[in-house]
Design a protein around this motif. Structure first.
Motif, short mmCIF file in Angstrom:
data_model
loop_
_atom_site.label_atom_id
_atom_site.label_comp_id
_atom_site.label_asym_id
_atom_site.label_seq_id
_atom_site.Cartn_x
_atom_site.Cartn_y
_atom_site.Cartn_z
N ALA A 124 8.21 10.61 -9.25
CA ALA A 124 7.09 10.48 -8.32
C ALA A 124 6.53 9.05 -8.35
CB ALA A 124 6.00 11.48 -8.68
N ALA A 125 6.47 8.47 -9.54
CA ALA A 125 5.98 7.09 -9.68
C ALA A 125 6.84 6.12 -8.89
CB ALA A 125 5.95 6.69 -11.15
N ALA A 126 8.16 6.30 -8.95
CA ALA A 126 9.08 5.41 -8.22
C ALA A 126 8.83 5.49 -6.72
CB ALA A 126 10.52 5.79 -8.55
N CYS A 127 8.51 6.68 -6.21
CA CYS A 127 8.23 6.85 -4.77
C CYS A 127 6.98 6.08 -4.36
CB CYS A 127 8.07 8.33 -4.43
SG CYS A 127 9.58 9.30 -4.65
N PHE A 128 5.91 6.18 -5.15
CA PHE A 128 4.67 5.46 -4.84
C PHE A 128 4.87 3.94 -4.90
CE2 PHE A 128 2.57 9.53 -6.14
CZ PHE A 128 1.91 9.76 -4.94
N LEU A 129 5.65 3.49 -5.86
CA LEU A 129 5.93 2.05 -5.98
C LEU A 129 6.70 1.54 -4.77
CD1 LEU A 129 6.93 2.01 -9.76
CD2 LEU A 129 4.91 0.90 -8.77
N ALA A 130 7.63 2.33 -4.27
CA ALA A 130 8.42 1.94 -3.09
C ALA A 130 7.53 1.84 -1.85
CB ALA A 130 9.55 2.94 -2.86
N ILE A 131 6.59 2.78 -1.71
CA ILE A 131 5.66 2.75 -0.57
C ILE A 131 4.78 1.50 -0.64
CG2 ILE A 131 3.70 3.90 0.53
CD1 ILE A 131 4.92 6.57 -0.49
N GLY A 132 4.26 1.20 -1.83
CA GLY A 132 3.42 0.01 -2.01
C GLY A 132 4.18 -1.26 -1.72
N MET A 133 5.44 -1.33 -2.13
CA MET A 133 6.25 -2.52 -1.87
C MET A 133 6.44 -2.73 -0.37
SD MET A 133 10.02 -3.53 -3.38
CE MET A 133 10.89 -2.17 -2.57
N ALA A 134 6.62 -1.65 0.38
CA ALA A 134 6.78 -1.76 1.83
C ALA A 134 5.53 -2.35 2.48
CB ALA A 134 7.10 -0.39 2.42
N ILE A 135 4.35 -1.95 2.00
CA ILE A 135 3.09 -2.47 2.55
C ILE A 135 2.94 -3.95 2.21
CG2 ILE A 135 0.57 -2.28 2.48
CD1 ILE A 135 0.93 0.70 1.87
N ILE A 136 3.29 -4.34 0.98
CA ILE A 136 3.21 -5.76 0.58
C ILE A 136 4.10 -6.61 1.47
CG2 ILE A 136 3.79 -7.41 -1.25
CD1 ILE A 136 3.02 -5.23 -3.27
N LEU A 137 5.34 -6.17 1.66
CA LEU A 137 6.29 -6.94 2.47
C LEU A 137 5.84 -7.09 3.91
CD1 LEU A 137 9.63 -5.45 1.08
CD2 LEU A 137 8.83 -7.81 0.80
N SER A 138 5.14 -6.08 4.43
CA SER A 138 4.77 -6.08 5.85
C SER A 138 3.41 -6.70 6.14
CB SER A 138 4.79 -4.64 6.39
OG SER A 138 3.84 -3.84 5.71
N SER A 139 2.52 -6.79 5.15
CA SER A 139 1.15 -7.22 5.48
C SER A 139 0.60 -8.36 4.63
CB SER A 139 0.19 -6.02 5.36
OG SER A 139 0.16 -5.52 4.03
N TRP A 140 1.23 -8.73 3.52
CA TRP A 140 0.69 -9.78 2.68
C TRP A 140 1.29 -11.14 3.03
CZ3 TRP A 140 -0.31 -8.42 -3.17
CH2 TRP A 140 -1.19 -7.33 -3.23
N THR A 141 0.48 -12.19 2.88
CA THR A 141 0.98 -13.56 3.01
C THR A 141 1.21 -14.13 1.62
OG1 THR A 141 -1.28 -14.43 3.08
CG2 THR A 141 -0.22 -13.93 5.19
N GLU A 142 2.02 -15.18 1.54
CA GLU A 142 2.35 -15.76 0.24
C GLU A 142 1.31 -16.79 -0.17
OE1 GLU A 142 3.52 -15.41 -2.69
OE2 GLU A 142 5.61 -15.18 -2.05
N ASN A 143 1.03 -16.86 -1.46
CA ASN A 143 0.22 -17.97 -1.98
C ASN A 143 0.77 -18.39 -3.34
OD1 ASN A 143 -1.22 -16.46 -4.13
ND2 ASN A 143 -2.32 -15.48 -2.44
#
Length: 460
Positions: free
Chosen positions: A203-222
């Motif tokens: 279950a933890a792996a599933c939540f981590l995968a969802i979070g990674m998708a949001i980071i890739l789609s909405s965060w900018t780099e610094n």
């Protein structure tokens, strides 16, 4: 499940609700719409990341014991995790500053998912690999995300005071509500649905995968240091120089290492402490209770940080003293309450007392996280934030590795006593930090008065 657990959980829940519902205007900060959107995005990602971490927490020790490993072998596995965090932590922190904090956050997700997959194997070597990957991931979790947040917050021009609001909300949700739900969800997966102790890791792996998708789609780099030509050795030297030249940074690092070292030792010790004779205890529910106590602490912290007084450097002294007393409780109960020699059964009387004390410690943990984040944002230079933060974790991981390596050599009460001493030392260092910070704040005023005094005769 016994009534005692529900009474403790319900009592903490009622206090949390009362604290949240009685917040006044003085306890709240007015913010902009743009900041609220930014904060909500970060809190969503952070909550998913913490869900991936918290789902695993209550079942790591239990899973290893189900695979047939003893306390000594489990201690070695835990050492592998903290050792890898120590060895690789500074490197990944420096890479985060140089190569980008967003990339580091994505790397955290990938590394932790791989660590979760290794839990399906009972082989010691595979489990050891999983602990090493988990250690690397932990270093990134507690440096890259905070570094990205602080840099992005400043880059977007938001007010500095609003940063403490994000910190307190992140701990309230990520280390509180999400942790509680993770503990209860894990309990359902393992006990109610009988899916086995490896289910929470899936279950933890599933939540981590969802979070990674949001980071890739909405965060900018610094990034940290703007110099692209600065190699890792130069970053290490710069971070070490910053720590050596500013006593406040060195004290902050020592305080963090002492508290987190005690906290991570507690993570290993609470299960055998509450069930010394293999008592049947609901691991997931107890973990959820601890997280509810942490949630209460973060709620108090948000109130304290929304006001100008007391300063964070001041109230944290009291927090460290309370946490020291809480972890001293197992030592006291071992001397005052005769130990039970009956195997199995429900939690003992001394175990019940210790559980309440452990909840007090977790409340201190809830106050500690947003408070230490605020102090780090004030005292640690931005250009090497991730590197310096992972420098702090080196003594922390050495301390925990030494404790776990000698886990069979000392009684559990000795280890709790040692943690209590370290927490008391942290309160003394916190006092020193407050004195230095106040002294440096008063110096500009003193020099300004001196300048006025010297120029006054010239004006006549």
């Amino acid at each position: 499940m016994e009534l005692f657990y529900w009474v403790v959980f319900g009592g903490l829940g009622a206090v949390v609700a009362a604290v949240e519902l009685t917040k006044s205007g003085k306890d709240r900060i007015n913010t902009s719409t743009a900041f609220n959107a930014f904060k909500s995005n970060y809190l969503l990602v952070y909550s998913l990341m913490m869900a991936g971490d918290w789902l695993q927490g209550p079942y790591v020790y239990y899973l290893y014991s189900q695979y047939g490993y003893g306390k000594g072998e489990i201690g070695q596995l835990f050492i592998a995790g903290f050792g890898s965090s120590m060895l690789f932590g500074t490197i990944v922190g420096s890479l985060a500053d140089k190569q980008g904090r967003k990339r580091a956050c994505v790397t955290y997700c990938i590394t932790y998912v791989l660590s979760c997959i290794t839990k399906h194997s009972p082989l010691y070597e595979v489990l050891m690999l999983g602990r090493i990957l988990g250690g690397i991931a932990t270093s990134l979790l507690f440096s890259a995300f905070e570094s990205w947040l602080v840099a992005e917050h400043n880059k977007r021009g938001f007010e500095q005071q609003w940063l403490s609001l994000t910190f307190s909300k992140a701990i309230f949700l990520g280390n509180g509500l999400v942790a509680i739900l993770s503990g209860l969800f894990g309990n359902i997966l393992v006990d109610s649905l009988s899916l086995g102790p490896v289910a929470p890791f899936d279950a933890a792996a599933c939540f981590l995968a969802i979070g990674m998708a949001i980071i890739l789609s909405s965060w900018t780099e610094n990034y940290g240091d703007p110099s692209e030509n600065k190699d890792l050795l130069s970053q290490f030297k710069g971070a070490a120089a910053a720590i050596a030249s500013d006593e406040k940074i060195a004290l902050l690092g020592a305080i963090q290492s002492l508290f987190e070292g005690s906290m991570y030792t507690f993570v290993f010790l609470w299960t055998p402490a509450l069930s010394p004779n293999e008592e049947d205890i609901p691991h997931g529910f107890i973990f959820a209770t601890f997280m509810l106590a942490s949630m209460l602490g973060s709620s108090f912290a948000s109130r304290l940080m929304a006001r100008s007084y007391p300063k964070v450097e001041s109230y944290m002294q009291i927090v460290f003293v309370i946490s020291a007393a809480s972890l001293l409780l197992p030592v006291v109960t071992s001397m005052l309450v005769p130990p039970s020699k009956v195997k199995g059964g429900s939690i003992s009387f001394s175990g019940s007392i210790q559980l309440i004390g452990f909840c007090a410690f977790e409340a201190c943990v809830g106050i500690f996280w947003p408070s230490i984040m605020k102090m780090r944002s004030q005292y640690i230079p931005e250009e090497a934030r991730s590197t310096i933060m992972n420098f702090f974790r080196i003594p922390l991981n050495i301390f925990v590795c030494v404790v776990l390596y000698n886990v069979n050599a000392f009684p559990i009460t000795v280890m709790f006593g040692m943690c209590s001493i370290f927490l008391f030392v942290a309160s003394i260092l916190q006092r020193r930090l407050m004195v230095i910070a106040e002294r440096q704040k008063s110096r500009p005023l003193d020099s300004e008065r001196d300048t006025e005094y010297e120029t006054e005769p010239l004006n006549h």
